[in-house]
Scaffold this motif. Structure first.
Motif, PDB file in Angstrom:
ATOM      1  N   SER A 107       0.835  -1.208   0.000  1.00  0.00           N
ATOM      2  CA  SER A 107       0.000   0.000   0.000  1.00  0.00           C
ATOM      3  C   SER A 107       0.865   1.252   0.000  1.00  0.00           C
ATOM      4  CB  SER A 107      -0.924   0.010   1.225  1.00  0.00           C
ATOM      5  OG  SER A 107      -1.865  -1.038   1.168  1.00  0.00           O
ATOM      6  N   GLU A 108       1.883   1.259   0.836  1.00  0.00           N
ATOM      7  CA  GLU A 108       2.774   2.416   0.899  1.00  0.00           C
ATOM      8  C   GLU A 108       3.580   2.546  -0.389  1.00  0.00           C
ATOM      9  OE1 GLU A 108       4.153   5.833   2.846  1.00  0.00           O
ATOM     10  OE2 GLU A 108       2.446   4.503   3.159  1.00  0.00           O
ATOM     11  N   THR A 109       3.966   1.410  -0.966  1.00  0.00           N
ATOM     12  CA  THR A 109       4.714   1.439  -2.226  1.00  0.00           C
ATOM     13  C   THR A 109       3.865   2.019  -3.352  1.00  0.00           C
ATOM     14  OG1 THR A 109       6.056  -0.478  -1.596  1.00  0.00           O
ATOM     15  CG2 THR A 109       5.877   0.010  -3.943  1.00  0.00           C
ATOM     16  N   VAL A 110       2.618   1.560  -3.463  1.00  0.00           N
ATOM     17  CA  VAL A 110       1.724   2.052  -4.516  1.00  0.00           C
ATOM     18  C   VAL A 110       1.421   3.525  -4.306  1.00  0.00           C
ATOM     19  CG1 VAL A 110      -0.579   1.825  -5.523  1.00  0.00           C
ATOM     20  CG2 VAL A 110       0.732  -0.225  -4.953  1.00  0.00           C
ATOM     21  N   ARG A 111       1.175   3.911  -3.059  1.00  0.00           N
ATOM     22  CA  ARG A 111       0.911   5.330  -2.784  1.00  0.00           C
ATOM     23  C   ARG A 111       2.089   6.193  -3.230  1.00  0.00           C
ATOM     24  NH1 ARG A 111       2.717   9.094  -0.084  1.00  0.00           N
ATOM     25  NH2 ARG A 111       4.292   7.726   0.843  1.00  0.00           N
ATOM     26  N   GLY A 112       3.283   5.783  -2.864  1.00  0.00           N
ATOM     27  CA  GLY A 112       4.457   6.564  -3.242  1.00  0.00           C
ATOM     28  C   GLY A 112       4.637   6.642  -4.747  1.00  0.00           C
ATOM     29  N   ALA A 113       4.368   5.516  -5.444  1.00  0.00           N
ATOM     30  CA  ALA A 113       4.521   5.507  -6.899  1.00  0.00           C
ATOM     31  C   ALA A 113       3.508   6.426  -7.564  1.00  0.00           C
ATOM     32  CB  ALA A 113       4.372   4.085  -7.427  1.00  0.00           C
ATOM     33  N   ILE A 114       2.265   6.392  -7.085  1.00  0.00           N
ATOM     34  CA  ILE A 114       1.224   7.243  -7.673  1.00  0.00           C
ATOM     35  C   ILE A 114       1.536   8.709  -7.437  1.00  0.00           C
ATOM     36  CG2 ILE A 114      -1.194   7.941  -7.462  1.00  0.00           C
ATOM     37  CD1 ILE A 114      -1.905   5.020  -6.997  1.00  0.00           C
ATOM     38  N   GLU A 115       1.915   9.043  -6.217  1.00  0.00           N
ATOM     39  CA  GLU A 115       2.147  10.443  -5.886  1.00  0.00           C
ATOM     40  C   GLU A 115       3.447  10.985  -6.470  1.00  0.00           C
ATOM     41  OE1 GLU A 115       1.681  10.982  -1.684  1.00  0.00           O
ATOM     42  OE2 GLU A 115      -0.454  10.416  -1.728  1.00  0.00           O
ATOM     43  N   SER A 116       4.293  10.094  -7.000  1.00  0.00           N
ATOM     44  CA  SER A 116       5.519  10.559  -7.649  1.00  0.00           C
ATOM     45  C   SER A 116       5.283  10.987  -9.099  1.00  0.00           C
ATOM     46  CB  SER A 116       6.578   9.442  -7.625  1.00  0.00           C
ATOM     47  OG  SER A 116       6.222   8.377  -8.502  1.00  0.00           O
ATOM     48  N   ILE A 117       4.083  10.686  -9.638  1.00  0.00           N
ATOM     49  CA  ILE A 117       3.758  11.095 -11.005  1.00  0.00           C
ATOM     50  C   ILE A 117       3.542  12.607 -11.024  1.00  0.00           C
ATOM     51  CG2 ILE A 117       2.203  10.763 -12.960  1.00  0.00           C
ATOM     52  CD1 ILE A 117       3.743   8.246 -12.141  1.00  0.00           C
ATOM     53  N   PRO A 118       4.184  13.317 -11.925  1.00  0.00           N
ATOM     54  CA  PRO A 118       4.011  14.783 -11.975  1.00  0.00           C
ATOM     55  C   PRO A 118       2.538  15.169 -12.089  1.00  0.00           C
ATOM     56  CG  PRO A 118       5.812  14.098 -13.409  1.00  0.00           C
ATOM     57  CD  PRO A 118       5.149  12.837 -12.931  1.00  0.00           C
ATOM     58  N   ILE A 119       2.148  16.210 -11.388  1.00  0.00           N
ATOM     59  CA  ILE A 119       0.756  16.654 -11.377  1.00  0.00           C
ATOM     60  C   ILE A 119       0.281  17.038 -12.767  1.00  0.00           C
ATOM     61  CG2 ILE A 119       1.345  19.062 -10.914  1.00  0.00           C
ATOM     62  CD1 ILE A 119      -1.665  17.070  -9.502  1.00  0.00           C
ATOM     63  N   GLY A 120       1.211  17.409 -13.630  1.00  0.00           N
ATOM     64  CA  GLY A 120       0.840  17.771 -14.988  1.00  0.00           C
ATOM     65  C   GLY A 120       0.193  16.631 -15.745  1.00  0.00           C
ATOM     66  N   GLN A 121       0.553  15.387 -15.413  1.00  0.00           N
ATOM     67  CA  GLN A 121      -0.061  14.235 -16.067  1.00  0.00           C
ATOM     68  C   GLN A 121      -1.555  14.154 -15.737  1.00  0.00           C
ATOM     69  OE1 GLN A 121       1.622  12.034 -18.111  1.00  0.00           O
ATOM     70  NE2 GLN A 121       3.353  13.442 -17.955  1.00  0.00           N
ATOM     71  N   THR A 122      -1.877  14.401 -14.463  1.00  0.00           N
ATOM     72  CA  THR A 122      -3.284  14.406 -14.058  1.00  0.00           C
ATOM     73  C   THR A 122      -4.038  15.557 -14.704  1.00  0.00           C
ATOM     74  OG1 THR A 122      -2.727  13.396 -11.929  1.00  0.00           O
ATOM     75  CG2 THR A 122      -4.843  14.521 -12.086  1.00  0.00           C
ATOM     76  N   GLU A 123      -3.421  16.709 -14.729  1.00  0.00           N
ATOM     77  CA  GLU A 123      -4.074  17.881 -15.329  1.00  0.00           C
ATOM     78  C   GLU A 123      -4.303  17.667 -16.819  1.00  0.00           C
ATOM     79  OE1 GLU A 123      -5.271  20.318 -13.613  1.00  0.00           O
ATOM     80  OE2 GLU A 123      -4.495  19.454 -11.761  1.00  0.00           O
ATOM     81  N   ALA A 124      -3.355  16.992 -17.474  1.00  0.00           N
ATOM     82  CA  ALA A 124      -3.525  16.713 -18.904  1.00  0.00           C
ATOM     83  C   ALA A 124      -4.693  15.761 -19.122  1.00  0.00           C
ATOM     84  CB  ALA A 124      -2.240  16.111 -19.472  1.00  0.00           C
ATOM     85  N   GLY A 125      -4.835  14.776 -18.239  1.00  0.00           N
ATOM     86  CA  GLY A 125      -5.966  13.857 -18.339  1.00  0.00           C
ATOM     87  C   GLY A 125      -7.287  14.573 -18.167  1.00  0.00           C
ATOM     88  N   LYS A 126      -7.333  15.502 -17.202  1.00  0.00           N
ATOM     89  CA  LYS A 126      -8.560  16.282 -17.010  1.00  0.00           C
ATOM     90  C   LYS A 126      -8.853  17.132 -18.242  1.00  0.00           C
ATOM     91  CE  LYS A 126      -8.187  16.759 -11.969  1.00  0.00           C
ATOM     92  NZ  LYS A 126      -8.001  17.720 -10.840  1.00  0.00           N
ATOM     93  N   ALA A 127      -7.797  17.678 -18.842  1.00  0.00           N
ATOM     94  CA  ALA A 127      -7.974  18.584 -19.978  1.00  0.00           C
ATOM     95  C   ALA A 127      -8.593  17.893 -21.183  1.00  0.00           C
ATOM     96  CB  ALA A 127      -6.627  19.202 -20.370  1.00  0.00           C
ATOM     97  N   ILE A 128      -8.333  16.595 -21.340  1.00  0.00           N
ATOM     98  CA  ILE A 128      -8.908  15.873 -22.481  1.00  0.00           C
ATOM     99  C   ILE A 128     -10.204  15.157 -22.109  1.00  0.00           C
ATOM    100  CG2 ILE A 128      -6.670  15.590 -23.597  1.00  0.00           C
ATOM    101  CD1 ILE A 128      -6.609  12.709 -22.632  1.00  0.00           C
TER     102      ILE A 128
END
Length: 222
Positions: A107-128
């Protein structure tokens, strides 16, 4: 077939018990890693995006379980649950203890991996126009997989080694089967070396599986 009293002869004599112990170790390892990975993925996602009461509960679970020695978890799963009126077999108790321990680390490993993704990737997903679960499936998790693979492999290897602790509650896995064989023939070094080699093979297979997945997901590297 083999000279009586030789190592190969003793292996042949004890083959059924050793193979049964090897099979138990394989099953324990597989169940533990699968359950731990399942808990880890759900727990990691919830720790990152869940409502605060869920995050609080999961944080307590992760921190508590990671801070408790795995042997204590094993003893509690078998003896503690029995005192609470929950009767389970030693094998099931081992899966519960190791699966819960593995799940906390994953759980801690997955959390760290997800939160290490740049926020711009999430914003790009929202944008499309991607919704939350679409962003998670198509944007975040594919990138997170590559980042979490090394610690996942490390945790999986530790779980294989952790199965040796289950002999304390009577699970006849590979190590206990080896010890029972040694008690009959006193070939200590030979059989412990052979058991150690089998554990190395187990963990080598897990490492190669992780490397294979890493190569398959190489195009998600950023």
């Amino acid at each position: 077939m083999f000279e009586q009293g030789s190592f190969l002869y003793e292996v042949w004599v004890a083959r059924n018990g050793l193979l049964a112990g090897l099979a138990v170790t394989a099953r324990l390892s597989a169940y533990t890693i699968i359950i731990g990975s399942f808990i880890g993925v759900l727990g990691g996602i919830a720790l990152s995006f869940g409502p605060w009461p869920v995050r609080l509960l999961l944080r307590g679970y992760v921190d508590a379980v990671r801070g408790i020695p795995v042997l204590v978890l094993i003893l509690f799963s078998y003896y503690g649950l029995a005192l609470l009126g929950v009767q389970i077999s030693p094998f099931t108790a081992g899966v519960v203890a190791l699966g819960g321990f593995c799940g906390a680390h994953m759980s801690e490993t997955v959390r760290g991996a997800i939160e290490s993704i740049p926020i711009g990737q999430t914003e790009a997903g929202k944008a499309i126009g991607l919704r939350f679960w679409q962003r998670l499936r198509y944007v975040l998790l594919p990138q997170a997989i590559r980042r979490l693979l090394p610690p996942w492999v490390n945790t999986a290897v530790e779980m294989v080694k952790g199965t040796t602790l289950l002999s304390i509650i009577g699970v006849v896995e590979l190590l206990l089967a080896t010890q029972q064989t040694i008690a009959r023939n006193y070939m200590v070094l030979q059989f412990y070396f052979a058991a150690g080699a089998l554990y190395v093979i187990f963990n080598f297979i897990i490492s190669q599986l992780g490397a294979l997945i890493e190569r398959r997901t190489a195009h998600f590297h950023y």
